[in-house]
Structures are given as structure tokens and as C-alpha cells.
Design a protein around this motif. Structure first.
Motif, PDB file in Angstrom:
ATOM      1  N   ASP A   1       3.346   3.600  -4.794  1.00 40.02           N
ATOM      2  CA  ASP A   1       2.864   4.277  -5.945  1.00 40.02           C
ATOM      3  C   ASP A   1       2.897   4.137  -7.188  1.00 40.02           C
ATOM      4  O   ASP A   1       4.460   4.278  -7.754  1.00 40.02           O
ATOM      5  CB  ASP A   1       2.593   6.002  -5.712  1.00 40.02           C
ATOM      6  CG  ASP A   1       1.948   6.151  -4.446  1.00 40.02           C
ATOM      7  OD1 ASP A   1       0.913   5.551  -4.157  1.00 40.02           O
ATOM      8  OD2 ASP A   1       2.389   7.058  -3.364  1.00 40.02           O
ATOM      9  N   ILE A   2       2.246   3.949  -8.280  1.00 36.70           N
ATOM     10  CA  ILE A   2       2.583   3.680  -9.569  1.00 36.70           C
ATOM     11  C   ILE A   2       2.751   5.075 -10.235  1.00 36.70           C
ATOM     12  O   ILE A   2       1.719   5.963 -10.214  1.00 36.70           O
ATOM     13  CB  ILE A   2       1.634   2.713 -10.367  1.00 36.70           C
ATOM     14  CG1 ILE A   2       1.571   1.477  -9.837  1.00 36.70           C
ATOM     15  CG2 ILE A   2       1.958   2.904 -11.803  1.00 36.70           C
ATOM     16  CD1 ILE A   2       0.489   0.622 -10.419  1.00 36.70           C
TER      17      ILE A   2
ATOM     18  N   GLU B   1       0.726  -1.007   0.091  1.00 35.29           N
ATOM     19  CA  GLU B   1      -0.076   0.054   0.005  1.00 35.29           C
ATOM     20  C   GLU B   1       0.751   1.475   0.079  1.00 35.29           C
ATOM     21  O   GLU B   1       0.252   2.341  -0.234  1.00 35.29           O
ATOM     22  CB  GLU B   1      -0.936  -0.096   1.212  1.00 35.29           C
ATOM     23  CG  GLU B   1      -0.155   0.202   2.522  1.00 35.29           C
ATOM     24  CD  GLU B   1      -0.136  -1.329   3.077  1.00 35.29           C
ATOM     25  OE1 GLU B   1       0.309  -1.375   4.287  1.00 35.29           O
ATOM     26  OE2 GLU B   1       0.132  -2.468   2.238  1.00 35.29           O
TER      27      GLU B   1
ATOM     28  N   ILE C   1       1.852  -4.628  -5.425  1.00 33.55           N
ATOM     29  CA  ILE C   1       1.395  -3.716  -5.295  1.00 33.55           C
ATOM     30  C   ILE C   1      -0.185  -3.272  -5.043  1.00 33.55           C
ATOM     31  O   ILE C   1      -0.892  -3.957  -5.860  1.00 33.55           O
ATOM     32  CB  ILE C   1       1.698  -2.723  -6.855  1.00 33.55           C
ATOM     33  CG1 ILE C   1       3.326  -2.709  -7.237  1.00 33.55           C
ATOM     34  CG2 ILE C   1       1.511  -1.218  -6.624  1.00 33.55           C
ATOM     35  CD1 ILE C   1       3.498  -2.961  -8.467  1.00 33.55           C
TER      36      ILE C   1
ATOM     37  N   TYR D   1      -9.291  -1.938  -4.048  1.00 32.88           N
ATOM     38  CA  TYR D   1      -8.026  -1.621  -4.700  1.00 32.88           C
ATOM     39  C   TYR D   1      -7.551  -2.671  -5.643  1.00 32.88           C
ATOM     40  O   TYR D   1      -8.486  -3.847  -5.701  1.00 32.88           O
ATOM     41  CB  TYR D   1      -7.039  -1.838  -3.622  1.00 32.88           C
ATOM     42  CG  TYR D   1      -6.630  -2.941  -2.970  1.00 32.88           C
ATOM     43  CD1 TYR D   1      -5.887  -3.740  -3.319  1.00 32.88           C
ATOM     44  CD2 TYR D   1      -7.490  -3.351  -1.798  1.00 32.88           C
ATOM     45  CE1 TYR D   1      -5.448  -4.987  -2.562  1.00 32.88           C
ATOM     46  CE2 TYR D   1      -7.346  -4.426  -1.151  1.00 32.88           C
ATOM     47  CZ  TYR D   1      -6.502  -5.379  -1.685  1.00 32.88           C
ATOM     48  OH  TYR D   1      -6.095  -6.574  -0.771  1.00 32.88           O
TER      49      TYR D   1
ATOM     50  N   SER E   1      -3.153  -0.793  -5.450  1.00 36.28           N
ATOM     51  CA  SER E   1      -3.353   0.535  -6.114  1.00 36.28           C
ATOM     52  C   SER E   1      -4.850   0.616  -6.585  1.00 36.28           C
ATOM     53  O   SER E   1      -5.532  -0.287  -6.845  1.00 36.28           O
ATOM     54  CB  SER E   1      -2.656   0.652  -7.643  1.00 36.28           C
ATOM     55  OG  SER E   1      -2.843   1.879  -8.285  1.00 36.28           O
ATOM     56  N   THR E   2      -5.360   1.944  -6.469  1.00 33.87           N
ATOM     57  CA  THR E   2      -6.927   2.367  -6.604  1.00 33.87           C
ATOM     58  C   THR E   2      -6.966   2.412  -8.189  1.00 33.87           C
ATOM     59  O   THR E   2      -8.364   2.279  -8.488  1.00 33.87           O
ATOM     60  CB  THR E   2      -7.207   3.360  -5.861  1.00 33.87           C
ATOM     61  OG1 THR E   2      -6.452   4.477  -6.422  1.00 33.87           O
ATOM     62  CG2 THR E   2      -7.357   3.471  -4.393  1.00 33.87           C
ATOM     63  N   ASN E   3      -5.950   2.461  -9.037  1.00 35.65           N
ATOM     64  CA  ASN E   3      -6.217   2.607 -10.252  1.00 35.65           C
ATOM     65  C   ASN E   3      -5.532   1.217 -11.067  1.00 35.65           C
ATOM     66  O   ASN E   3      -4.488   0.695 -10.409  1.00 35.65           O
ATOM     67  CB  ASN E   3      -5.477   3.489 -10.748  1.00 35.65           C
ATOM     68  CG  ASN E   3      -5.967   4.937 -10.346  1.00 35.65           C
ATOM     69  OD1 ASN E   3      -7.338   4.849 -10.545  1.00 35.65           O
ATOM     70  ND2 ASN E   3      -5.300   5.919  -9.996  1.00 35.65           N
TER      71      ASN E   3
END
Length: 362
Positions: free
Chosen positions: A282-283, A279, A319, A304, A321-323
């Protein structure tokens, strides 16, 4: 002010040539929620049974309020146990199950009724006294088992994986109820589980166990943010663990680059392991990334995306990620210095604590 209510001093337990507990030293303070956390066979239930008086330790002492209780019978110890299968009597109704221990103690009939009613109210089962055990849900049976334990007014309540038989939603609901009950009663809970999320959610302090030893103890935040070794980092939550070298205080090398970090007190160029939680990654673009990885697979987890990627050294990176990402794309990963946790190889908890104190005081 809290004081130590239970202490294990150099406790070991052997069955023939098999050692199941190795020199255990723990202190449990009054009024807190403690958890023994570890995989099956780690020794956590053996500790619970040693405190309850269900087994004799091979070496060391078990103390209650500073007094050695190794030779005190189980029924004379000021503790009570809630078992994994609840151990309720199916031929007795709810009232008689809860009253059983009081009747064994030959308490007056009026006192039994008052204390049973009070215990059922504490676990929110008022009016359930006449119900048969077979008529209750799993969560209600668990609360009857707790009521039967607390009606005897123990100083310490021992709970041996009492939520393991419940479905996921009920288990989460019962976590809230257990925590609220402990805070309302103000007595010490010692809880056994193999579920990391459960331990993090419920506990004031956690003892992480493996192979008959306490690997690390501390608050949930301490253990999650500052794991002492590979086992703890891998067992508590999800982690990216990569090999590296400590260049100097607050500088660590991994993945072929040197990064600022928040750790110190190690030898220059010492081999270490580096932990980064999924968490905290970040990408970003490959140019902006501190580490470049190629996306391999991803799963949608509801709130996520869980993305698996690999760097040029073939290290696997997890990873959150929310995206979403695109399978096969090369992306950059960025993170802050405070997100990097450096673990010394084979460091003891005592040495870790001493090192932490030395540079926190700077």
C-alpha cells in the motif's frame, strides 16, 4: 474417499546425454484436477507422454491403481489424451470423430450412437453430430476433442495445452467449461500449461516444473502464498524479491531494517530471499512507510495501476494500486507481517514442508 490412481516413482528420461526428467516422484489422486505447470522445455509434456504410454521412461516406474504399467501399450491404458492441435479428422463429421475410438473397439452400432450422443451432450454439442469439423469454431473443435476422449470412459484425461490456440476471451470461457466438466464427470484431469493464471484458476493441485524437476507441488493458494524458491516465486504471479537475513524466528531484515514476519525455523542471521506480492503493498506517506521508494513509471491496467519504483539500494519494487502515483515522487510502502514470505536459499520441498509443520504446530 480419494485414492492414488497414478504414481510416478523415481522416473527419469534421457535422450542420449540430455536428461529431460530427473527423478520425478508424484502422486495423482482420483477425481481431482491436476496441472503440470512450467516453461517450455521443463519436462511437463514428457511426463504426460510417459503416463499415456507414448514413450518409455529411462528409469523408474509408472503405476496405475498400484500396478506397474511401464510395459502396457498406450491403447491398453485407462487414460486418454486431448492434444494441443486436437488431432481431429477433417474428412469425418463430428459424430464420426467422436465415434472413432468406439468403432475401433468394435462396439455395437446402437451402443456407439448412445455413447456418442451422451458425450456430445456432456460438452454441450447436442445436435452437432452432422457438422463438418471445418464448420466449427476453435472452442467447438476443442469440445469435440474432449468428447472423443471421454466417450471411451477413461479413468484419467490427459490434456496437453488444449487451450493455447484459442483467443484470450474464448480461452477464459473454456477454462470455466473445463473445470465444470471435470467436476461433473468426477474423473481425474491432468492438464499441461505454461500459463500461470490458467493453472491457478483451474487446479486442485499444481506441480511446478523447471529443468526436468518438480520444483514445488501443492494447492494454488499454497504455491502462490508460500513459494519454495526464487523460480517459483518469480514464475507464479508477480513478485518483489529482495535479499535479506533472518534475524530470529519471526524477524527478518531487508532494506536495512528489521521487520516482523510469519516465518521461522531458520538459523540466526541466515541469508534469505524475501517475497512481497505487488497487491500486498500500500502506498502511503514517506513518514508512515516501512520502505521508501521513488516512483519511476506506471501503467494503467484497467482495474489497477501497475507502478514501478526503486528504493535507496536500487531494488526494484512493483506495486499494484487502485490510485495513481506521480512519476518522480518519493512515497512510502506499508505491508503486514503476514504479507512477508521468507525463502531459504536452495531449500528442498521436503525440508520446506518439515519446517512449515514444525512451527505450525507451535
Amino acid at each position: 474417499m480419494s485414492h492414488t490412481i497414478i504414481e510416478l516413482q523415481h522416473v527419469s528420461k534421457r535422450y542420449g546425454d540430455t536428461v529431460v526428467l530427473k527423478d520425478i516422484n508424484i502422486e495423482i489422486e482420483q477425481g481431482k484436477f491436476y496441472t503440470l505447470l512450467g516453461p517450455s522445455g521443463s519436462g511437463k509434456t514428457t511426463i504426460l507422454r510417459a503416463i499415456a504410454g507414448f514413450l518409455e521412461v529411462s528409469e523408474g516406474d509408472v503405476l496405475f491403481d498400484g500396478q506397474r504399467i511401464n510395459d502396457v501399450p498406450a491403447n491398453e491404458r485407462k487414460v486418454n489424451t486431448v492434444f494441443q492441435d486436437y488431432a481431429l479428422f477433417p474428412h469425418m463429421n463430428v459424430f464420426e470423430n467422436v465415434a472413432y475410438g468406439l468403432r475401433i473397439q468394435k462396439k455395437p452400432k446402437k451402443a456407439v450412437a448412445q455413447r456418442v450422443e451422451s458425450a456430445l451432450k456432456m460438452v454441450r454439442l447436442e445436435g452437432y453430430g452432422d457438422r463438418e469439423i471445418s464448420e466449427l469454431s476453435g472452442g467447438q473443435q476443442q469440445r469435440v476433442a474432449i468428447a472423443r476422449a471421454i466417450v471411451l470412459e477413461p479413468a484419467v484425461l490427459l490434456l496437453d495445452e488444449p487451450l493455447s490456440a484459442l483467443d484470450a476471451k474464448l480461452r477464459k470461457d473454456m477454462q470455466y467449461e473445463l473445470r465444470e466438466l471435470q467436476q461433473r464427470l468426477g474423473i481425474t484431469f491432468l492438464f499441461v500449461t505454461h500459463d500461470q493464471e490458467e493453472a491457478l484458476a483451474l487446479s486442485d493441485e499444481i506441480f511446478v516444473m523447471n529443468d526436468g524437476e518438480v520444483q514445488q507441488s501443492g494447492t494454488p493458494v499454497d504455491i502462490y502464498d508460500e513459494p519454495i524458491n526464487h523460480f517459483v516465486a518469480d514464475f507464479i504471479g508477480e513478485s518483489n524479491i529482495v535479499a535479506g537475513h533472518m534475524i530470529a524466528d519471526y524477524q527478518v531484515e531487508f532494506n536495512g531494517k528489521t521487520f516482523e514476519c510469519a516465518d521461522a525455523g531458520m538459523r540466526p542471521n541466515e541469508p534469505v530471499e524475501v517475497v512481497l506480492r505487488p497487491e500486498d503493498l500500500d502506498i502511503t506517506s514517506t513518514d508512515a512507510g516501512k520502505v521508501q521508494v521513488k516512483v519511476d513509471t506506471q501503467l494503467f491496467r484497467g482495474d489497477y495501476y501497475e507502478i514501478v519504483a526503486y528504493d535507496r539500494l536500487n531494488n526494484e519494487w512493483l506495486i499494484h494500486s487502485t490510485n495513481p502515483a506521480v512519476d518522480g515522487d518519493t512515497v512510502g510502502l506499508t505491508f503486514d507481517a503476514e504479507d512477508i514470505h521468507v525463502m531459504r536459499l536452495n531449500e528442498s520441498e521436503e525440508d520446506f514442508d518439515a519446517r512449515l509443520e514444525s512451527y505450525e504446530g507451535e
